[in-house]
Each structure stands twice: as C-alpha cells, then as structure tokens.
Scaffold this active site. Structure first.
Site, PDB file in Angstrom:
ATOM      1  N   ARG A   9      88.624  -0.919 -17.033  1.00 59.16           N
ATOM      2  CA  ARG A   9      88.276  -1.599 -18.290  1.00 59.16           C
ATOM      3  C   ARG A   9      89.476  -2.160 -19.022  1.00 59.16           C
ATOM      4  O   ARG A   9      89.462  -3.307 -19.463  1.00 59.16           O
ATOM      5  CB  ARG A   9      87.558  -0.630 -19.241  1.00 59.16           C
ATOM      6  CG  ARG A   9      86.082  -0.530 -19.032  1.00 59.16           C
ATOM      7  CD  ARG A   9      85.624   0.877 -19.341  1.00 59.16           C
ATOM      8  NE  ARG A   9      86.228   1.786 -18.394  1.00 59.16           N
ATOM      9  CZ  ARG A   9      85.657   2.110 -17.235  1.00 59.16           C
ATOM     10  NH1 ARG A   9      84.488   1.661 -16.930  1.00 59.16           N
ATOM     11  NH2 ARG A   9      86.269   2.915 -16.381  1.00 59.16           N
ATOM     12  N   THR A  10      90.500  -1.353 -19.199  1.00 60.84           N
ATOM     13  CA  THR A  10      91.624  -1.801 -20.025  1.00 60.84           C
ATOM     14  C   THR A  10      92.288  -3.017 -19.385  1.00 60.84           C
ATOM     15  O   THR A  10      92.511  -4.038 -20.036  1.00 60.84           O
ATOM     16  CB  THR A  10      92.640  -0.655 -20.208  1.00 60.84           C
ATOM     17  OG1 THR A  10      91.938   0.485 -20.722  1.00 60.84           O
ATOM     18  CG2 THR A  10      93.728  -1.054 -21.181  1.00 60.84           C
ATOM     19  N   LYS A  28     110.166   0.472  -4.533  1.00 59.83           N
ATOM     20  CA  LYS A  28     111.507   0.587  -3.949  1.00 59.83           C
ATOM     21  C   LYS A  28     112.430   1.438  -4.819  1.00 59.83           C
ATOM     22  O   LYS A  28     113.590   1.619  -4.517  1.00 59.83           O
ATOM     23  CB  LYS A  28     112.136  -0.799  -3.801  1.00 59.83           C
ATOM     24  CG  LYS A  28     111.372  -1.759  -2.926  1.00 59.83           C
ATOM     25  CD  LYS A  28     112.117  -3.095  -2.887  1.00 59.83           C
ATOM     26  CE  LYS A  28     111.304  -4.154  -2.162  1.00 59.83           C
ATOM     27  NZ  LYS A  28     111.867  -5.497  -2.389  1.00 59.83           N
ATOM     28  N   ARG A  53     100.713   0.174 -18.888  1.00 59.38           N
ATOM     29  CA  ARG A  53     100.116   1.517 -18.738  1.00 59.38           C
ATOM     30  C   ARG A  53     101.025   2.324 -17.832  1.00 59.38           C
ATOM     31  O   ARG A  53     101.455   1.839 -16.784  1.00 59.38           O
ATOM     32  CB  ARG A  53      98.714   1.450 -18.145  1.00 59.38           C
ATOM     33  CG  ARG A  53      98.211   2.833 -17.729  1.00 59.38           C
ATOM     34  CD  ARG A  53      96.771   2.868 -17.410  1.00 59.38           C
ATOM     35  NE  ARG A  53      95.951   2.714 -18.611  1.00 59.38           N
ATOM     36  CZ  ARG A  53      94.637   2.882 -18.625  1.00 59.38           C
ATOM     37  NH1 ARG A  53      93.997   3.198 -17.519  1.00 59.38           N
ATOM     38  NH2 ARG A  53      93.949   2.727 -19.736  1.00 59.38           N
ATOM     39  N   HIS A  98      96.769   5.669 -26.928  1.00 62.03           N
ATOM     40  CA  HIS A  98      96.030   4.543 -26.353  1.00 62.03           C
ATOM     41  C   HIS A  98      95.483   3.710 -27.530  1.00 62.03           C
ATOM     42  O   HIS A  98      94.283   3.687 -27.788  1.00 62.03           O
ATOM     43  CB  HIS A  98      94.907   5.088 -25.465  1.00 62.03           C
ATOM     44  CG  HIS A  98      94.308   4.108 -24.500  1.00 62.03           C
ATOM     45  ND1 HIS A  98      94.510   2.739 -24.586  1.00 62.03           N
ATOM     46  CD2 HIS A  98      93.491   4.292 -23.427  1.00 62.03           C
ATOM     47  CE1 HIS A  98      93.837   2.143 -23.602  1.00 62.03           C
ATOM     48  NE2 HIS A  98      93.218   3.062 -22.885  1.00 62.03           N
TER      49      HIS A  98
HETATM   50  C1  NCD Z   1      90.806   6.166 -20.606  1.00 63.35           C
HETATM   51  C2  NCD Z   1      92.295   6.239 -20.332  1.00 63.35           C
HETATM   52  O1  NCD Z   1      92.800   5.616 -19.408  1.00 63.35           O
HETATM   53  O2  NCD Z   1      92.936   6.926 -21.113  1.00 63.35           O
HETATM   54  N1  NCD Z   1      90.172   5.068 -20.021  1.00 63.35           N
HETATM   55  C3  NCD Z   1      90.193   3.855 -20.668  1.00 63.35           C
HETATM   56  O3  NCD Z   1      91.239   3.311 -20.939  1.00 63.35           O
HETATM   57  N2  NCD Z   1      89.022   3.316 -20.996  1.00 63.35           N
HETATM   58  C4  NCD Z   1      90.071   7.427 -20.434  1.00 63.35           C
HETATM   59  C5  NCD Z   1      90.177   8.209 -19.149  1.00 63.35           C
HETATM   60  O4  NCD Z   1      90.854   7.829 -18.201  1.00 63.35           O
HETATM   61  O5  NCD Z   1      89.542   9.250 -19.104  1.00 63.35           O
END
Ligand code: NCD
Length: 311
Positions: A59-60, A88, A109, A137
């Site tokens: 999703r993100t 590497k 991320r 987040h």
């Molecule tokens: C979450 C995350 O990556 O922190 N997912 C997201 O971004 N929608 C939640 C998760 O991984 O449980």
C-alpha cells in the site's frame, strides 16, 4: 501555511503541529476526485519521486506511486534490494546522496529506527519516512486521521481502541501521539509483552491524556468508536519463540462485535494476517479498504506541499 511545508522532511508525526496536520487533511479532501481518476492534474508535472524501499510494502509504495502519477509526476527507485547496489554493501548515506541528485523528493522505508532522520541529514531534497523499523510511520497516521475524520466528522472526543502489537508497531506509535494531540480518548489492548512502550506512554501522558491499558479486548470494544487493529510484527521479534507465544492473540470476528456500537468503525493499516475475520468485511464497521485508498489523496497533498506546488 504552505511556506512552512516547502522542502520539509516528514520524519515523525512530532514534526507537525495540529494546524499543519489539519492543513494536509483539508488539501487531501480536495485531492479525492484526482485520486479517483475523475479529474486530471499536472500539478507535479516534471517532478520526480525517489522511492527507496528497503522493506516490503504494498500500500505505502503503490499509493505514493499512484499519488505522484495522478499529479503528473514520475517515480523511480527500488523495492527489492537485489536490484540495487545496496546488495553490494553500499551505505544508506551514499544511496540517499545519489538518489537526492536524481529526484525532487525521496520516500524511504527502512528496517532501522532512525534511518529516515539519518537520510534527511544527507539529502537536500525532502525525505518522507514511509516507516523506519519500529519507529514512526507519519504518512500512515495522516491517512488514519483522514479516515477517522471522514467517518466520524471529527477526531476529538472519539474513543479509539488500539489493539495488537503496540510494542513494535510503528503505525500505532505515530497514531497514538497524533490522537493525543487531537484530544481523542485512548485504550491500548495488547498482551503484556506487546504493550505500548513506556517512552510513548509518557509522551502521550505529557499531552494531558491518560490512556487505559488492558488485555481485555471484549470489554474495550463495547465502548469503542474506532477499533484500530494491527498485525503482530513477526519480523521484529528477536526470538521466534516469543512470537509464537503471542501469535493469534486477538481476532476480530462477528461474535466479538455483537455488543459493539452500531457506528463503530474498524481500521487496520494492513496487511492483516488473520487479525480480522473476512466475515467482518461486509459489515458497515469495516473501514480498512477505504482507509487504504485514502493513502492516495493524503500522500498527494503531502507531496504537493513539500514540493511547494500547493498552498
Ligand atoms: C504497516 C507498516 O508497514 O508499518 N503497513 C502499512 O504501511 N500499511 C503495518 C504492518 O506492516 O503491519
């Protein structure tokens, strides 16, 4: 207001005032027809988003990509380390320095808490934290707030029950601080070993809120306006045996919801791994798929603001 956003790093929800968050949510509302594809926009034409995902994401990553594309911009980057020089042994600092020169904004991320703050140190362009280990987040929090406000008209005064992995879950670390800022009532439901870490509790309490701490989900649900469910973050457990002890600790099903308020909404950042029974999906309580869509207009608003394309 927009002057405060241009060039801004989005690392923690703490970087924002309540007014700034409200500004993002208001702009996100205007982005909805473009996010749905009903209207067209070239607001970010010629702009490039560097998308660096050192951890899995559906999703993100895709909603940032959709947001950028819907506004006429483009995305480059990687989502599998095998395809990048990180495999590497390249450092995060070097990777970020390079992508900084290829793009106008970077979404990152990473597995390590603090990675986004470090990246912001090495990049001139805005860094947006798309999750740093068990840290923060912030963009998820903004779409969560957007979802609550849309369903409940306001955030303040709602009783939000947060259940699952409160120790390692970065979504709930960001969200609970924001909810405290907005004056919601909070209950934290988790097995004792996965309860909200002390430093977060202290911060929330310093904002004048006294969250309820419990392991009793059944009782908490009866009085909830919002039930925010999270996955147990298996990948962050140092010891697999510890994970097995809490695996499947909570499950939301129709039976649990029989005494819930009619207008209870159930949210989940997703992915769900059995925390919500699929039979709940067809009830009016289920808000998680709409919540996932809301990531697009909210991220559009944020991108437009940090790139100085919108007020
Ligand atoms: C979450 C995350 O990556 O922190 N997912 C997201 O971004 N929608 C939640 C998760 O991984 O449980």
């Amino acid at each position: 207001m927009s002057e405060g956003f241009k060039g801004m790093d989005v690392v923690s929800i703490r970087d924002f005032s309540r007014e700034q968050i409200e500004h993002v949510l208001k702009l996100a509302e205007k982005m909805v027809p473009i996010a749905k594809g009903d209207e067209r926009s070239i607001l970010l034409e010629g702009k490039i988003l560097g998308s660096l995902f050192f951890e899995p994401s559906t999703r993100t990553r895709l909603s940032f990509n959709a947001a950028m594309t819907r506004l006429g911009g483009r995305t480059l980057g990687f989502d599998a380390l095998q395809g990048s020089s990180v495999s590497k042994g390249e450092t995060l600092a070097d990777t970020v320095r390079m992508v900084d020169s290829y793009s106008d904004v970077i979404v990152l991320r990473h597995t390590q808490e603090g990675a986004a703050r470090l990246a912001a140190h090495f990049a001139d362009k805005p860094i947006i934290n798309a999750g740093d280990g068990a840290g923060q987040h912030p963009t998820q929090t903004m779409l969560d707030l957007f979802t609550i406000r849309k369903a409940k008209k306001k955030i303040e005064g709602n009783h939000v029950v947060v259940v699952g992995d409160l120790k390692y879950g970065r979504t709930v670390h960001s969200l609970s601080e924001a909810l405290a800022m907005f004056g919601a009532e909070l209950t934290f439901v988790a097995p004792p070993t996965l309860q909200m870490p002390k430093e977060h509790l202290r911060r929330i309490e310093s904002m004048g809120l006294k969250p309820k701490i419990t392991g009793d989900l059944e009782q908490a649900v009866k009085d909830a306006d919002v039930l925010y469910v999270t996955r147990i973050q298996k990948e962050r457990f140092p010891d697999p045996a510890e994970y097995q002890k809490v695996e499947g600790a909570y499950r939301i099903d129709l039976n649990l919801l029989k005494d819930a308020k009619d207008d209870l909404i159930i949210m989940h950042p997703l992915p769900r791994i059995g925390e919500i029974d699929p039979s709940v999906d067809s009830t009016d309580h289920a808000m998680y798929f709409e919540q996932a869509f809301n990531g697009v207009p909210v991220r559009m608003a944020l991108l437009a603001l940090v790139l100085g394309a919108s007020r």
